[in-house]
Design a protein around this motif. Structure first.
Motif, short mmCIF file in Angstrom:
data_model
loop_
_atom_site.label_atom_id
_atom_site.label_comp_id
_atom_site.label_asym_id
_atom_site.label_seq_id
_atom_site.Cartn_x
_atom_site.Cartn_y
_atom_site.Cartn_z
N GLN A 1 0.73 -1.20 -0.07
CA GLN A 1 -0.09 -0.03 0.01
C GLN A 1 0.85 1.31 0.04
O GLN A 1 1.87 1.34 0.95
N SER B 1 -2.52 5.76 -0.74
CA SER B 1 -3.33 4.93 -0.20
C SER B 1 -3.78 3.92 -1.05
O SER B 1 -4.71 3.11 -0.99
N GLN C 1 -3.59 0.23 -3.14
CA GLN C 1 -3.42 -1.14 -2.67
C GLN C 1 -2.83 -1.75 -3.91
O GLN C 1 -3.76 -1.75 -5.02
#
Length: 90
Positions: free
Chosen positions: A54, A59, A61
């Motif tokens: 991540q 943010s 992933q």
């Protein structure tokens, strides 16, 4: 074990590992989650069935691998697809 070479490996289109140690006597490729996290400035997240990278800033992933037999096996195809999905979404 003796390290024979040190080099660079492209794990996926956007994950390039530097200073990779080549130990011919090893029958498996091992990856240090700690070094990977530091190298990518990311978090490594382990769940019951998968492992993700991540990005700390965005943010996002990306699948790193799936659990099998107690080990998390790197899945280059899933990483490439995840990388393409993020590119398309941006």
């Amino acid at each position: 074990m003796e390290v024979k070479h040190i080099g660079t490996v492209m794990l996926s289109g956007n994950i390039i590992l530097r200073d990779v140690l080549h130990v011919p006597e090893f029958h498996f490729n091992l990856l240090s989650a700690s070094k990977l996290a530091k190298h990518l400035s990311s978090c490594i997240i382990f769940t019951l069935d998968a492992c993700y990278v991540q990005d700390l800033l965005m943010s996002k992933q990306q699948v790193l691998g799936r659990e099998k037999g107690g080990l998390y096996l790197v899945d280059s195809a899933a990483m490439a697809k995840s990388s393409q999905d993020h590119t398309l979404a941006t």
